[in-house]
Design an enzyme around this catalytic site. Sequence first.
Site, PDB file in Angstrom:
ATOM      1  CB  SER A  13      -6.232   4.416   2.206  1.00 32.23           C
ATOM      2  OG  SER A  13      -7.462   4.205   2.839  1.00 32.23           O
ATOM      3  CG  HIS A  48      -6.161   2.562   5.801  1.00 32.29           C
ATOM      4  ND1 HIS A  48      -6.362   3.875   5.479  1.00 32.29           N
ATOM      5  CD2 HIS A  48      -5.214   2.561   6.777  1.00 32.29           C
ATOM      6  CE1 HIS A  48      -5.579   4.637   6.226  1.00 32.29           C
ATOM      7  NE2 HIS A  48      -4.861   3.862   7.011  1.00 32.29           N
ATOM      8  CG  ASP A  67      -2.948   6.847   8.254  1.00 32.04           C
ATOM      9  OD1 ASP A  67      -2.093   7.426   8.952  1.00 32.04           O
ATOM     10  OD2 ASP A  67      -3.246   5.647   8.395  1.00 32.04           O
TER      11      ASP A  67
END
Lengths: 335, 215
Positions: free
Chosen positions: B17, B44, B140
Amino acid sequence: VVVPLNGRLAGTPGGAEGAGADGGERAGGGEAPPPAAPGPFVERRTTPRLGSDTGLPAAPATYDPALERVEVDLLLEGVYRHYGFDFRGYAYASLRRRIWKRIHAEGLASVSALQAQVLHDATALERLLDDLSVNVTAMFRDPAFWAAFRARVVPVLRTYPFFRIWHAGCSTGEEVYAMAILLEEEGLYDRARVYATDMNERVLRRARTGIFPLERMKEYTENYLRAGGAAEFSGYYTAGYDGARFNPALLRNVVFAQHNLVTDRSFSEFNAILCRNVLIYFDKALQARVHRLCYDSLATFGVLALGSRETLRFSTHEECFEPLAPAERIYRKVR
Amino acid sequence: VTPAAAGGEAVVVVGASWGGLHAVSTILRGLAADHRAPLVLVQHRSREAEGLLARLLQDVTALEVCEVDDKQAVLPGHVYVAPPDYHLLVEAGEEGPHFTLSTDGPVRYSRPSIDVTMVSAAEAYGPRALAVVCTGANDDGARGARRVVDRGGAALVQDPATAEVRTMPEAACRLLAGAPRPRWDVAPLDQLGARISRAARAVLRGEAGVRGAAA
């Protein structure tokens, strides 16, 4: 004109509006108002969610994957034979995820338990149907696609005195309204007849209301502007307590109808078909069937628009199309 | 049995991310020269970011980098980038493993969700899946990596001390803490690429885990 679905849901009392009952994976808030009289089924929506982990629907780590596959096949076979809805050709990885989401939401622990529930309780089938068939989308999703549609497809449509567009798998109708707005702005809307179909009668009812969540208007406005929209997006709706209500005049040339891409046939000849992010839920064999259906439903030089990561590259019908805007996955039937 | 249907290949799912571009570039540069196991990258990013990430990564690796199309086959020698605004799942098809996309709602604000891809890899590849959790400002990947390990695969976590944002690798370490070693391990960024290649080779030899011993 439209061949009706062979499912048995149309007359189910109460409607048991299952959308949104899953704890937020869908855009909530501005959905269509629920059916007026809450039937005896509404209470069932408070089912406890035992062991649920809605963010990550999946079998428990100890669940035997081979047995799971057997159970899923039996569930789908049962749903098909008892209700007529055919999910047997759906892509397994995403299908399984959606099935487990429903298993958790029903407070169950196995695919077999869900099968029993769904076969003996039509309202449970409705909830499963929503999980398996409601595709989340947005108005002017992928602005680059809509800009390309304006630049490459609109000039073609302009050459016709009258044309038909088919939104196959229109779900809650976001793209149908986007298309109506685009055609209106291009001065073509009164030459158009737009057919918007979905297998799920309840999403069609929501689409007809023209009410969308207010909190998504900022995103839709940005999409609209990046898609080449030149007017004031807020001019197309009025904000109300129940959400953003789109101008009903946008629907004047739209026909919403139930149609199942898996089991129903072609019902007309179209100049453009939009089938975006619908086929990703199908396996390759079923995709090939729907590619064929689209091919059969297109006039010569008709346009097929797929989702931004969908392709005809692996398709048996690739040869029959040429790319019109390859990056945006817009194709034209040439033979 | 389903996992076997994915064939003898291993698959590597890398989740990243905030700070991911640097981390992933470093990983790709660090892969062994003969690395072949397909590497699936879930990074992401914004909805509009299409295409750019794959082009930037192609500059640092000899493997073929591409953004995934629906139903594309999972093949050795490739780096597959999850397209923005879709979930990316792998499945063990009869004609070999391939990708499936989904527009189902974001999972805890993320689409693509690293957890979703890793869970699907765990189901499709079983002991031949390797999960790698890198820098990021959320959690995540933690549950997905744990699921990979629980299904017999292995996990590597970027040492939080070497991460631009340590939240994500720390969350993964917390969730993996109960799992047996050497099924998972922590490695500094500059060693992650080599460790991935070594673990993928071990998978092909039928060994489980991510032992740290030098190659």
